[in-house]
Scaffold this active site. Structure first.
Site, PDB file in Angstrom:
ATOM      1  N   ASP A 195       0.810  -1.212   0.000  1.00 62.65           N
ATOM      2  CA  ASP A 195       0.000   0.000   0.000  1.00 62.65           C
ATOM      3  C   ASP A 195       0.853   1.277   0.000  1.00 62.65           C
ATOM      4  OD1 ASP A 195      -2.355   1.557   0.286  1.00 62.65           O
ATOM      5  OD2 ASP A 195      -2.098   1.593   2.468  1.00 62.65           O
ATOM      6  N   GLU A 448       3.525  -8.062   7.191  1.00 60.86           N
ATOM      7  CA  GLU A 448       2.269  -8.717   6.813  1.00 60.86           C
ATOM      8  C   GLU A 448       2.388  -9.752   5.707  1.00 60.86           C
ATOM      9  OE1 GLU A 448      -0.861  -5.917   6.056  1.00 60.86           O
ATOM     10  OE2 GLU A 448      -0.939  -5.301   8.143  1.00 60.86           O
TER      11      GLU A 448
HETATM   12  C1  GCB Z   1      -1.451  -2.300   6.661  1.00 57.34           C
HETATM   13  C2  GCB Z   1      -0.144  -2.213   5.966  1.00 57.34           C
HETATM   14  C3  GCB Z   1       0.198  -0.805   5.559  1.00 57.34           C
HETATM   15  C4  GCB Z   1      -1.035  -0.122   4.991  1.00 57.34           C
HETATM   16  C5  GCB Z   1      -2.097  -0.076   6.070  1.00 57.34           C
HETATM   17  C6  GCB Z   1      -3.404   0.557   5.589  1.00 57.34           C
HETATM   18  O1  GCB Z   1      -1.730  -3.234   7.379  1.00 57.34           O
HETATM   19  O2  GCB Z   1       0.912  -2.765   6.715  1.00 57.34           O
HETATM   20  O3  GCB Z   1       1.237  -0.835   4.618  1.00 57.34           O
HETATM   21  O4  GCB Z   1      -0.772   1.161   4.520  1.00 57.34           O
HETATM   22  O5  GCB Z   1      -2.390  -1.384   6.483  1.00 57.34           O
HETATM   23  O6  GCB Z   1      -3.578   1.751   5.755  1.00 57.34           O
HETATM   24  O7  GCB Z   1      -4.211  -0.162   5.021  1.00 57.34           O
END
Ligand code: GCB
Length: 660
Positions: A195, A448
């Protein structure tokens, strides 16, 4: 067919293991090649014309139209051209520089060092290929003495390819739309399961630096501290290489190591390639909130010279800043034997216009905001950050959880030998780059991954063991979002780090269930693994300027409500004789760019600051908590010291109160 290009050219991988940051000294000069470079993308359908036409053999401008491109910077947001913003494939950079005649002598070597280039890079100097490197976030270098034109101009060409495949870190996939008549011919897209936007280009400074031929190649240090803090032992190992005698027996040399305090006064000195220095009454390295002197650094001055040759130029000198401290994990996380509770943020290297390009203004601003918040830590989510950032963490007492770029490993085809080999290589580059930083207290080998998949167990056991083998002084972990009942890899971590978005991805809009659910979730993890737990990511989207009362999702008020519910739970879990929680990190420090998606409104809006680093109202809520917690730990220390008759601490407390 397009992906194959990357595979064909992957012939030489230069490992950057153990390369020192380029520092000036009486034996070393550094020349920064940052600035305005010439640039073009290879828009041919296979992105391979540059290789067929051998663009590195002539001026880039002779191959077609070039534009100005700053280095360091991501190229994506520099122009008004959408095809450059979303470009996938080989992009070509070129600059010219002068190599002084003074460098052309019997005793000097010249090194070319790229701080980082995303993702795959090939480097030519004056038409000769000198380097190739896979991986977008770590430095690589080579000896270019024999390829330079001394007393003349030199042409440096760097081609970078941002293509991500199932075996890169982070992984991705190219989707081809061949045979789908509704798409343009040859159309393809780069897909990835993480993301943040896959910014590309030369992201960190490119430097030339000189060393004597016999030079200090690597320094490894760590320290032991007695339980009463009255004495410490600094251990070191120095590796020396002699390029003048490559393939021959090394010349005889001697190594002297001098330890200086922060004023430059000599504490102790010794000689030999490895050894220990004892420090009586050491000034320990403490993070924010744990002492009046946070981030205290000594300087280890290393001298390596040929025996029997006294000319100063032949003695290499390197000054390494080190901190004396220990990190241990038992029921909780401890620094110098005292419990340390993480109050931090997840971050990104992500800024307007320059993307992931290193920029001192942005870096210093971010550190000032961390101080404003009262935070004591961050994670280098989701890739290694610039070395200059790590140095500032050492100086400012900001604790770092240092992360590998293994993010988005969601499918079984990511857990294969090819990826594992690369992952081990990256761990090697990361650990050997950063293991001398006192601010780094833990390695995170991934974020993750699908750790519920059977191959993940052995896979992560292998990478975690590798991190601990390279650095037995720090705990290692990965950040988990598989369930406590399905994950297979956390048995191998030292600290359980979990991501969970209560009130956002879970029970969206329902802040009333956060306390119960969060408490249950964290307690389950703690009971299951009997290890300290850090809640590594939590938060909610909040678009700056969106307001509602009662709060609704995406408003600033909603994130404030989500925070209050989390804080109540965190407070109930972080205290007591066997606390569940060792830390909390809000996601995210600032809004950041992502791939375009229906779930992302001009990027990820979970920042407590906007992308331009202005506070949203939740930033003030976090600040109240972090500063209160910081002051509470200061107050506890004050009481402790007053009991043994030390009153200087009161002044520190007062000065911090004044800064509130
Ligand atoms: C998560 C990820 C991160 C994302 C975040 C989100 O679990 O580790 O990289 O940006 O969620 O905002 O969805």
């Amino acid at each position: 067919m397009y992906c194959l290009i990357l595979a064909i050219v992957c012939v030489i991988i230069h490992s950057a293991n153990g390369i020192l940051y380029p520092m000036e000294s009486e034996s070393r000069q550094v020349k920064d090649l940052s600035g305005r470079w010439r640039f073009r993308t290879d828009n041919s359908s296979g992105r391979d014309t540059g290789f067929h036409e051998r663009w590195w053999e002539r001026q880039l401008a002779e191959t077609g139209r070039v534009i100005d491109m700053p280095v360091p910077a991501s190229y994506n947001d520099i122009t008004q051209d959408k095809s450059i913003r979303d470009f996938v494939g080989w992009a070509w950079y070129e600059t010219s520089f002068f190599a002084p005649n003074a460098w052309d002598n019997e005793v000097t070597n010249v090194w070319l060092r790229v701080g980082s280039a995303h993702y795959y890079a090939m480097v030519w100097l004056n038409g000769e290929q000198v380097m190739e490197h896979e991986g977008g976030h770590l430095p690589f270098e080579c000896d270019v003495t024999m390829s330079l034109n001394f007393g003349a101009t030199n042409r440096l060409t760097i081609a970078v390819n941002n293509t991500l495949t199932p075996n890169t870190l982070p992984p991705g996939e190219i989707n081809h739309y061949n045979g789908k008549d509704e798409y343009p011919a040859g159309y393809f897209t780069q897909e990835y399961q993480f993301d943040f936007f896959n910014y590309a280009g030369i992201h960190r400074p490119v430097k030339l630096y000189t060393t004597p031929r016999l030079r200090i190649g690597e320094i490894v240090t760590n320290s032991d501290v007695t339980a009463d803090h009255a004495s410490a032992t600094v251990h070191y190992e120095v590796t020396v290489t002699d390029s003048a005698r490559r393939g021959q027996e090394m010349a005889s040399y001697n190594i002297t190591v001098v330890l200086e305090d922060s004023t430059g006064a000599i504490i102790n000195k010794t000689s030999g390639g490895s050894g220990s220095i004892t420090v009586a009454q050491p000034m320990l390295w403490w993070p924010v909130g744990m002492h009046d002197q946070v981030g205290y650094l000594y300087t280890m001055v290393v001298y390596a010279g040929r025996l029997g040759v006294s000319a100063p130029i032949t003695t290499d000198v390197y000054r390494l800043k080190i901190g004396i401290r220990t990190v241990t994990v038992d029921q909780t996380l401890k620094i110098n034997g005292r419990p340390f509770y993480v109050i931090g943020v997840g971050k990104h290297e992500d800024w307007d216009v320059r993307g992931k390009g290193f920029d001192w203004s942005m870096v210093v601003k971010d550190f000032n905001l961390l101080d404003w918040l009262g935070a004591n830590a961050f994670r280098t989510s989701h890739y290694p950050y610039a070395e200059e950032i790590m140095q500032m963490c050492d100086e400012r007492g900001i604790v770092v959880i240092d992360e590998c770029p293994a993010v988005g490993m969601r499918s079984a085809n990511n857990f294969v030998n090819k990826t594992l080999t690369h992952h081990l290589n990256v761990i090697g580059e990361l650990v050997t780059r950063d293991r001398n930083h006192p601010s780094v207290i833990m390695w995170s080998v991934a974020n993750e991954p699908s750790s519920q998949l059977p191959p993940a167990a052995q896979y992560f056991k292998t990478v975690l063991d590798r991190a601990r083998e390279l650095d037995p002084t720090r705990p290692a972990t990965f950040v988990c979002n598989a369930g406590y009942d399905s994950d297979l890899a956390t048995p191998y971590v030292d600290v359980v780090c979990v991501n969970k978005y209560e009130g956002w991805y879970n029970d969206p809009g329902h802040v009333e269930v956060i306390q119960k659910r969060l408490s249950y979730f964290l307690t389950q993890w703690h009971e299951k693994r009997s290890k300290p737990v850090i809640h590594m990511e939590w938060g909610a989207g909040a678009i700056a300027g969106f307001h509602s009362d009662p709060s609704l999702m995406y408003t600033e008020e909603y994130l404030c409500d989500v925070m209050r519910e989390h804080f109540a739970t965190f407070d109930s879990l972080r205290t007591g004789s066997n606390p569940v929680l060792a830390g909390e990190m809000i996601w995210n420090f600032a809004d950041f760019a992502t791939a375009q998606a229906t779930t992302r409104a001009y990027g990820n809006r979970k920042g407590i600051f906007t992308r331009q680093r202005q506070p949203k109202s939740p930033a003030f809520v976090i600040r109240d908590r972090y500063r209160a917690l910081r002051n509470q730990s200061v107050a506890e220390r004050q009481t402790e010291l007053e009991l043994i008759g030390e009153h200087w601490w009161r002044e520190v407390r007062e000065s911090w109160d004044r800064s509130l």
